[in-house]
Each structure stands twice: as C-alpha cells, then as structure tokens.
Design a protein around this motif. Structure first.
Motif, mmCIF file in Angstrom:
data_model
loop_
_atom_site.group_PDB
_atom_site.id
_atom_site.type_symbol
_atom_site.label_atom_id
_atom_site.label_comp_id
_atom_site.label_asym_id
_atom_site.label_seq_id
_atom_site.Cartn_x
_atom_site.Cartn_y
_atom_site.Cartn_z
ATOM 1 N N MET A 1 0.846 -1.181 0.000
ATOM 2 C CA MET A 1 0.000 0.000 0.000
ATOM 3 C C MET A 1 0.891 1.243 0.000
ATOM 4 O O MET A 1 1.642 1.476 0.948
ATOM 5 C CB MET A 1 -0.880 -0.022 1.253
ATOM 6 N N GLU B 1 0.825 5.063 0.094
ATOM 7 C CA GLU B 1 -0.098 6.155 0.416
ATOM 8 C C GLU B 1 0.545 7.028 1.488
ATOM 9 O O GLU B 1 0.977 6.527 2.526
ATOM 10 C CB GLU B 1 -1.425 5.561 0.912
ATOM 11 N N ARG C 1 -4.253 5.164 4.895
ATOM 12 C CA ARG C 1 -3.589 3.857 5.015
ATOM 13 C C ARG C 1 -4.286 2.994 6.061
ATOM 14 O O ARG C 1 -4.504 1.801 5.851
ATOM 15 C CB ARG C 1 -2.109 4.029 5.394
ATOM 16 N N GLU C 2 -4.639 3.617 7.177
ATOM 17 C CA GLU C 2 -5.313 2.870 8.237
ATOM 18 C C GLU C 2 -6.671 2.362 7.773
ATOM 19 O O GLU C 2 -7.063 1.232 8.059
ATOM 20 C CB GLU C 2 -5.471 3.757 9.471
ATOM 21 N N ARG D 1 -6.086 -0.552 5.332
ATOM 22 C CA ARG D 1 -5.618 -1.726 6.063
ATOM 23 C C ARG D 1 -6.789 -2.421 6.754
ATOM 24 O O ARG D 1 -6.853 -3.645 6.812
ATOM 25 C CB ARG D 1 -4.543 -1.327 7.082
ATOM 26 N N GLU E 1 3.261 -1.301 4.093
ATOM 27 C CA GLU E 1 2.966 0.086 3.791
ATOM 28 C C GLU E 1 4.212 0.850 3.362
ATOM 29 O O GLU E 1 5.321 0.515 3.771
ATOM 30 C CB GLU E 1 2.354 0.773 5.020
ATOM 31 N N GLU F 1 5.116 5.121 2.852
ATOM 32 C CA GLU F 1 4.591 6.472 2.984
ATOM 33 C C GLU F 1 4.857 7.328 1.756
ATOM 34 O O GLU F 1 4.197 8.329 1.542
ATOM 35 C CB GLU F 1 5.196 7.151 4.216
#
Length: 201
Positions: free
Chosen positions: A73, A75, A81-82, A85, A97, A99
């Motif tokens: 992911m 993002e 993101r949370e 997820r 993840e 960033e």
C-alpha cells in the motif's frame, strides 16, 4: 446412480490410479450406503437431498491452503492507510505500507508484492514515476497495480499509466468490497500487464 458408469466404479478407479488416489472424494447420492462408501475410500458420504451446511463443512476440510496475498500500500496519508488496512484484515492478506514512492521502490526490492495499491499524488516522487520505474524493471512489470486517487484523470494521465496499471479507483467513490474484489481478480487471474486499464468509481 449414473448412466454408463456408476459412482462406485468411478471411486474404485480413482483409488487404483496412483496419480489420483490421494484426491478426496465425497459421495453425494440417493443411495444410503455410507459404510460401503467409506470402505471403498470415500472421504465423505452425503445422501440427497443434501444439507447445504453439512456439505460446506465437509468440503471445507479439504480446502487447499492458499498463501496470503501480499499487498503493498503506497499512500502518504496515514488515515487513508489505516482505513485501507482495515479493509484488508484477516489471514488471507499480508499488507506492507510505504509512505512515499521512494520507500515503495525499496519495499519492492526487499520483497516483491502480489499487487500494489498506489496513490498518485505523493511527495518527492509521484505515482506516475513509480509506474514508470516498475515498467523499466523486467522482474517488476508483471506486478498488478491499482491506482487509488482523489483526482479525476484526463486522457493524458491515463495514457501515461496505460502500460502498467490495471484499475483506477477514485477515492470516496468506491466501496471497500470493490477494491477487495479487484485485488482478488488480479491476483487469481494474473492478467498480462498490457491489459487495457479499467477505470472505476
């Protein structure tokens, strides 16, 4: 109870073939001969009409173990993101993840994902550059990419993404179930990267 060759004969033939003998066979029939079926090597025996829950439980015992789908992911928004997820919780997913896009390329070098969820608007290096970088590496070109963006893409944007992106989803316009279904379709069908990009909202 079938024409030409009955189920008992099929079961016996399967059990005699070394290449097929290990395949679990569940008898589903109107004939109530449970002991005979088990004696001949059936893994389960159900009489018609079949109870759906019982069939499901029986078949579930023989479900093949599938490794979790590895999702990367990419993002920069921690809240987004949370959220994503949360959509991909469970043992069938392994979510990593990144960033930003440079971090994403490092993650891919460490471990190749099955699918990438990519935001286009990123600091340092945008998602377009990530797609271009994936296309330059022979070992990365087959990684399916789903773009998730807040902006509406124009024809020029879509042309830039065409070679390496399978789906474009617009933030706040798609359901979580849509994303999950698209990931499953991409991973299970393993489409060629030249597949024409599909837009969805």
């Amino acid at each position: 109870m079938m024409p030409d060759l009955d189920g008992w004969s099929v079961l016996a033939a399967l059990r005699k073939d070394p290449e097929l003998a290990d395949i679990p066979v569940i008898m589903v029939t109107i004939v109530d001969e449970y002991r005979r079926g088990i004696a001949l090597g059936a893994a389960g025996y159900l009489t018609k009409p079949v109870d759906r829950e019982r069939l499901h439980r029986l078949v579930s015992r023989f479900r093949a173990q599938v490794p979790p789908t590895r999702v990367l992911m990419v993002e920069d928004d921690a809240v987004q993101r949370e959220r994503m997820r949360g959509w991909l919780e469970g043992p069938q997913w392994t979510v990593r993840e990144a960033e930003n896009d440079r971090e994403a390329l490092n993650r891919i070098q460490e471990s190749k994902p099955d699918v990438i969820l990519l935001d286009l608007m990123m600091p340092e290096m945008d998602g377009f550059a990530v797609v271009a970088a994936l296309q330059k590496e022979a070992g990365w070109r087959d990684i399916p990419v789903i773009v998730i963006t807040a902006r509406d893409l124009d024809a020029k944007d879509r042309q830039r993404l065409h070679a390496g992106v399978q789906f474009v989803l617009v933030k706040e316009r798609f359901r979580p179930a849509d994303l999950v279904e698209r990931i499953r379709r991409l991973v299970h069908s393993k489409p060629p990267v030249s597949t024409e990009m599909e837009a969805a909202s």
